[in-house]
Every structure is written in structure tokens, then in C-alpha cells.
Motif scaffolding. Structure first.
Motif, PDB file in Angstrom:
ATOM      1  N   LYS A 115       0.818  -1.224   0.000  1.00 19.76           N
ATOM      2  CA  LYS A 115       0.000   0.000   0.000  1.00 19.76           C
ATOM      3  C   LYS A 115       0.841   1.257   0.000  1.00 19.76           C
ATOM      4  CE  LYS A 115      -3.967  -1.707   2.555  1.00 19.76           C
ATOM      5  NZ  LYS A 115      -4.628  -1.702   3.846  1.00 19.76           N
ATOM      6  N   HIS A 149       2.063   0.377  -5.801  1.00 19.42           N
ATOM      7  CA  HIS A 149       0.660   0.301  -5.388  1.00 19.42           C
ATOM      8  C   HIS A 149      -0.320   0.495  -6.548  1.00 19.42           C
ATOM      9  CE1 HIS A 149      -2.805   0.371  -2.818  1.00 19.42           C
ATOM     10  NE2 HIS A 149      -3.139   1.558  -3.269  1.00 19.42           N
ATOM     11  N   ARG A 166      -3.126  -2.149  -7.876  1.00 24.66           N
ATOM     12  CA  ARG A 166      -4.563  -1.838  -7.915  1.00 24.66           C
ATOM     13  C   ARG A 166      -5.173  -2.175  -9.267  1.00 24.66           C
ATOM     14  NH1 ARG A 166      -6.914   2.839  -4.706  1.00 24.66           N
ATOM     15  NH2 ARG A 166      -7.910   3.172  -6.696  1.00 24.66           N
TER      16      ARG A 166
END
Length: 197
Positions: A109, A114, A118
Motif C-alpha cells: 500500500k 501500489h 490496484r
């Protein structure tokens, strides 16, 4: 081209998780990973193009496992109280049973990877969460909130309790902390109270 060996591939993934959690992304080199997994560096390149590909595939796999665990027995059309409880129990159980995965996903995260991660996530998870929250707001079971505030109120308390449990220590000077269902339900009741209109 050499054939894939599932046992070696599993060892590589497991050792990669361990190294990243222990030493961070900077502590992961293909040479160090090969040594820890008991394979040659050339073997790793059978499974992964490079270090980033390894991390992204590992993250995709760990996210998928967490998604499956979180959505078990969950229905986006559930009453908010019931649906949040299912999620709390599922998420807490998964984290307690898979501490390396939890720490690894937490590190992702806050990494430069990140956004790439995603983009590769299972869309079922976000769609289920979106529907669940939207339904709860429409039925006036949940106060409308920006998503970041909602998530912080709805899930951060559960994750913090899991971290206390995993560290085997509560607040300084308080001794051991053991998370049980009674404590989880007590915290959940307070969270539900705070989120109701």
C-alpha cells in the motif's frame, strides 16, 4: 526452456514474502532470494521476468486469497450490521492465519508499485464493497461519508486489534493482549454505533 517445478515455485514465493516482510522491498534481490529458497537465480527467471514481475504476481496472488476469504459468506445486499460483522470476522481470521500476507499487503500500500497492483486486483471485491455501502446508505443504515473516512471508521479498529494480538502486546505497560470474539464484537458494536445515521 526448463519445466516449472511447483515445489520450487512455492519455495520462491514463500521466501520472497518472508524477505520482503523482514527486510522491505530494498532487501529483496534475486540472488538473496535464490539462496534463501535453495534454488539458482536462473530458476527464478523461469517463473518471473524480473524482480518487479515477481512482486506484482505475488501481490496479485495474495490479494486474490484475501478477496476470497473476505467475501466468504458475504452478500452485498446484507443489512449493514450483519455484512460488516461478516467482513470483520473474515478479515481478522485471514490476517491471523496469514500474518506474512497481511504485512506484505500493508507494505505494498505504501510502495511505488501500489497503482500497478490496484490495476490488477479482482474487480469483484471493489464492486461488492461499493454495492454494500451504497445499499446501506440507501436503506439509511449507514451515514454517507467520503470513502477514506468510512474505511478508517469501519476497518482500521479491527486491523489495529489484530496488530495488537499479533504483537502479543497491548498498549505500553498493559501486558499481553489476546483478541477474542468478545473483544472483536465489543469494538464492532462501537464502530456500528458511530456509523449509523
Amino acid at each position: 526452456m526448463r519445466p516449472r517445478n511447483e515445489n520450487k515455485e512455492l519455495a520462491v514465493r514463500q521466501k520472497a514474502l518472508e524477505l520482503i516482510v523482514k527486510e522491505g522491498f530494498d532487501g529483496l534481490s534475486m540472488h538473496k532470494l535464490a539462496k534463501a529458497a535453495g534454488v539458482s537465480a536462473a530458476t527464478i527467471y523461469i517463473y518471473y521476468q524480473d524482480r518487479e514481475d515477481l512482486i506484482l504476481q505475488l501481490c496479485e496472488e495474495e490479494n486474490q486469497k484475501m478477496t476470497e476469504a473476505t467475501l466468504a459468506g458475504f452478500d452485498p445486499d446484507m443489512h449493514f450490521d450483519e455484512g460488516l460483522k461478516v467482513q470483520w470476522l473474515n478479515r481478522a481470521k485471514y490476517c491471523l492465519e496469514n500474518p506474512l500476507s497481511m504485512h506484505f499487503l500493508e507494505q505494498i500500500k505504501y510502495s511505488p508499485l501500489h497503482e500497478k497492483v490496484r490495476a490488477r486486483m479482482d474487480p469483484r471485491f471493489h464492486e461488492a464493497m461499493r454495492r454494500f455501502v451504497s445499499n446501506a446508505i440507501q436503506r439509511q443504515e449507514l451515514v454517507p461519508l467520503p470513502i477514506e473516512i468510512y474505511w478508517s471508521m469501519a476497518f482500521a479498529p479491527m486491523y489495529q486489534l489484530v496488530k495488537f494480538h499479533m504483537s502479543k502486546a497491548g498498549m505500553p505497560g498493559r501486558g499481553d493482549f489476546v483478541l477474542d470474539e468478545a473483544k472483536l464484537n465489543q469494538a464492532l458494536a462501537l464502530v456500528l454505533k458511530a456509523l449509523k445515521p
